[in-house]
Design a protein around this motif. Structure first.
Motif, PDB file in Angstrom:
ATOM      1  N   LEU A   2      13.440   2.143  22.496  1.00 33.46           N
ATOM      2  CA  LEU A   2      14.550   1.372  22.820  1.00 33.46           C
ATOM      3  C   LEU A   2      15.614   2.409  23.576  1.00 33.46           C
ATOM      4  CD1 LEU A   2      16.135  -1.492  23.343  1.00 33.46           C
ATOM      5  CD2 LEU A   2      17.078  -0.841  21.075  1.00 33.46           C
ATOM      6  N   LEU A   3      15.900   3.226  23.052  1.00 34.59           N
ATOM      7  CA  LEU A   3      16.839   4.214  23.455  1.00 34.59           C
ATOM      8  C   LEU A   3      16.311   4.708  25.092  1.00 34.59           C
ATOM      9  CD1 LEU A   3      18.183   6.167  20.507  1.00 34.59           C
ATOM     10  CD2 LEU A   3      19.476   4.646  22.266  1.00 34.59           C
ATOM     11  N   GLU A   4      15.211   5.012  24.959  1.00 35.70           N
ATOM     12  CA  GLU A   4      14.499   5.545  26.169  1.00 35.70           C
ATOM     13  C   GLU A   4      14.555   4.636  27.393  1.00 35.70           C
ATOM     14  OE1 GLU A   4      10.378   7.041  25.943  1.00 35.70           O
ATOM     15  OE2 GLU A   4      10.180   7.027  27.840  1.00 35.70           O
ATOM     16  N   ALA A   5      14.070   3.365  26.824  1.00 38.63           N
ATOM     17  CA  ALA A   5      14.185   2.227  27.803  1.00 38.63           C
ATOM     18  C   ALA A   5      15.626   1.682  28.475  1.00 38.63           C
ATOM     19  CB  ALA A   5      13.641   0.928  27.275  1.00 38.63           C
ATOM     20  N   LEU A   6      16.536   2.267  27.648  1.00 39.71           N
ATOM     21  CA  LEU A   6      17.888   1.783  27.923  1.00 39.71           C
ATOM     22  C   LEU A   6      18.402   2.995  28.972  1.00 39.71           C
ATOM     23  CD1 LEU A   6      19.483   0.685  24.549  1.00 39.71           C
ATOM     24  CD2 LEU A   6      19.211  -0.829  26.641  1.00 39.71           C
ATOM     25  N   ASP A   7      17.961   4.075  28.623  1.00 39.27           N
ATOM     26  CA  ASP A   7      18.484   5.292  29.268  1.00 39.27           C
ATOM     27  C   ASP A   7      17.875   5.424  30.534  1.00 39.27           C
ATOM     28  OD1 ASP A   7      20.425   5.856  27.421  1.00 39.27           O
ATOM     29  OD2 ASP A   7      19.119   7.383  26.447  1.00 39.27           O
ATOM     30  N   SER A   8      16.504   5.098  30.547  1.00 36.00           N
ATOM     31  CA  SER A   8      15.746   5.490  31.883  1.00 36.00           C
ATOM     32  C   SER A   8      14.979   4.127  32.484  1.00 36.00           C
ATOM     33  CB  SER A   8      14.322   6.387  31.515  1.00 36.00           C
ATOM     34  OG  SER A   8      15.115   7.597  30.701  1.00 36.00           O
ATOM     35  N   GLY A   9      15.218   3.101  32.007  1.00 34.31           N
ATOM     36  CA  GLY A   9      14.757   1.896  32.552  1.00 34.31           C
ATOM     37  C   GLY A   9      13.449   1.253  31.803  1.00 34.31           C
ATOM     38  N   PRO A  10      13.220   0.363  31.682  1.00 31.74           N
ATOM     39  CA  PRO A  10      13.879  -1.056  32.262  1.00 31.74           C
ATOM     40  C   PRO A  10      14.915  -1.660  31.968  1.00 31.74           C
ATOM     41  CG  PRO A  10      11.842  -1.680  31.465  1.00 31.74           C
ATOM     42  CD  PRO A  10      12.134  -0.440  31.071  1.00 31.74           C
ATOM     43  N   LEU A  11      15.528  -1.392  30.716  1.00 30.00           N
ATOM     44  CA  LEU A  11      16.223  -2.298  29.871  1.00 30.00           C
ATOM     45  C   LEU A  11      17.743  -2.001  30.289  1.00 30.00           C
ATOM     46  CD1 LEU A  11      14.837  -2.684  26.184  1.00 30.00           C
ATOM     47  CD2 LEU A  11      14.612  -4.232  28.384  1.00 30.00           C
TER      48      LEU A  11
END
Ligand code: NAP
Length: 315
Positions: free
Chosen positions: A239-248
């Motif tokens: 989740l942290l990766e998806a918030l920091d680098s996309g798409p979230l």
């Protein structure tokens, strides 16, 4: 003489006190509710049904003739893991008021995301006066993962508010005006299409870590996730990766791997994360006590145990 119904709980003293007052009143016509530590050996041996809230498994095991336990919580993954498979049947709390409360929370936080609140909060901190294009709810797709008591009520409430709603469950489902999907291919479709993803599945062996890097990569650019179910379903690092680098773009989290969320956890200070202290749909003592009384009263009258957790499925 009325049968004794043990109350077995290792919840906080304040919480125990609330239930120790509410349950005897709700069941008073047909049973005597007694805290486990006040039971005699005869009462422990005679007990066929007990009410449990975070019980010590050893205390449940000390009642050899229990047929079933009534949980005061909707999520019973801990109970299912701690009690032996051949132990008493587990009946979780299914309270229509809880479905109302959860669907209200889902609608509230979906509207928060739909109306771009995280962005306007960031703008205020920077003293920026700037409006952004407003979409209609119908232009916003919300995917609800888990279409049980809470997920189905939430999906219907979102639909009633005009959102385009997709649903996903383990088995095939039909809900009016809601496109329902199931299976792995169905999950990918829902993640691909949703602007907001709401997690409302139980924590089981199958759902533990179900949403990881690959699943989050399948989400739309700029999508947001709301986890109101259980922390371990959504992998924190992914989740942290998806918030920091996309798409979230944002996550609203009410549940965590460890609760309370440790002070050092990065979620606390992440600008794209809203942390809530597990408050989206608490058990409401008044309505839950009535449901528990109906279930146990019905059992004493007819011998029927309410629908219980399927131990193989885990929910
Ligand atoms: P429920 O009635 O048992 O429904 C569970 C739903 O999840 C069902 O639609 C089920 O599919 C689906 N599901 C289960 N395993 C799945 C899998 N492997 N893949 C896809 N779908 C799966 O549960 P509920 O009453 O709606 O509650 C859901 C959860 O909310 C609870 O377990 C609890 O952890 C959580 N909760 C949180 C709070 C809070 O305050 N944050 C409060 C109450 C509850 P089928 O329909 O095919 O069986």
């Amino acid at each position: 003489m009325k049968p004794v119904v043990p109350f077995v709980s290792a919840a906080s003293p304040d919480e125990r006190q609330i239930w120790r007052s509410a349950l005897p009143k709700a069941l008073r016509e047909f049973a005597e509710v007694k805290p486990f530590d006040t039971l005699t050996e005869t009462e422990r041996n005679a007990a066929k049904v007990a009410i449990v809230a975070n019980p010590d498994p050893a205390e449940v095991a000390a009642m050899p003739n229990l047929v079933w336990v009534q949980s005061l919580w909707a999520g019973v993954e801990r109970l299912a893991a701690e009690l032996p498979d051949d132990g008493p049947l587990i009946v979780r709390l299914t309270d229509p008021q809880m479905a109302e409360t959860m669907s209200e929370a889902v609608l509230a936080w979906t509207l928060y995301l739909h109306r771009d609140m995280p962005r306007y909060m960031r703008q205020q901190q920077q003293k920026v006066w700037l409006g952004h294009e407003l979409k209609t709810p119908g232009e916003r797709t919300v995917g609800v993962l888990g279409l049980g008591k809470l997920g189905a009520a939430s999906a219907r409430r979102l639909k009633a508010n005009g959102f385009d709603v997709l649903g996903w469950s383990r088995s095939e489902k039909v809900l009016d005006n809601i496109s329902c999907f199931h299976g792995q291919a169905g999950l990918t479709t829902v993640l691909n299409r949703s602007d907001i993803i709401v997690i409302l599945m139980p924590l089981t062996e199958d759902t533990h870590g179900m949403l990881g890097t690959d699943e989050l990569k399948a989400c739309k650019k700029g999508a947001a996730v709301i986890n109101f179910a259980r922390g371990p379903i959504l992998q924190s690092d992914a989740l942290l990766e998806a918030l920091d680098s996309g798409p979230l773009d944002h996550a609203i989290l009410d549940v965590f791997d460890e609760e309370p969320l440790p002070q050092s956890h990065p979620f606390w200070s992440h600008e794209k994360v809203t942390v809530l202290p597990h408050i989206s749909a608490p058990t409401i003592t008044s309505t839950a006590s009535k449901i528990v009384a109906e279930n146990i009263g019905g059992y004493f009258k007819t011998g029927t145990v309410p629908p219980s957790v399927d131990r193989r499925r885990g929910y």
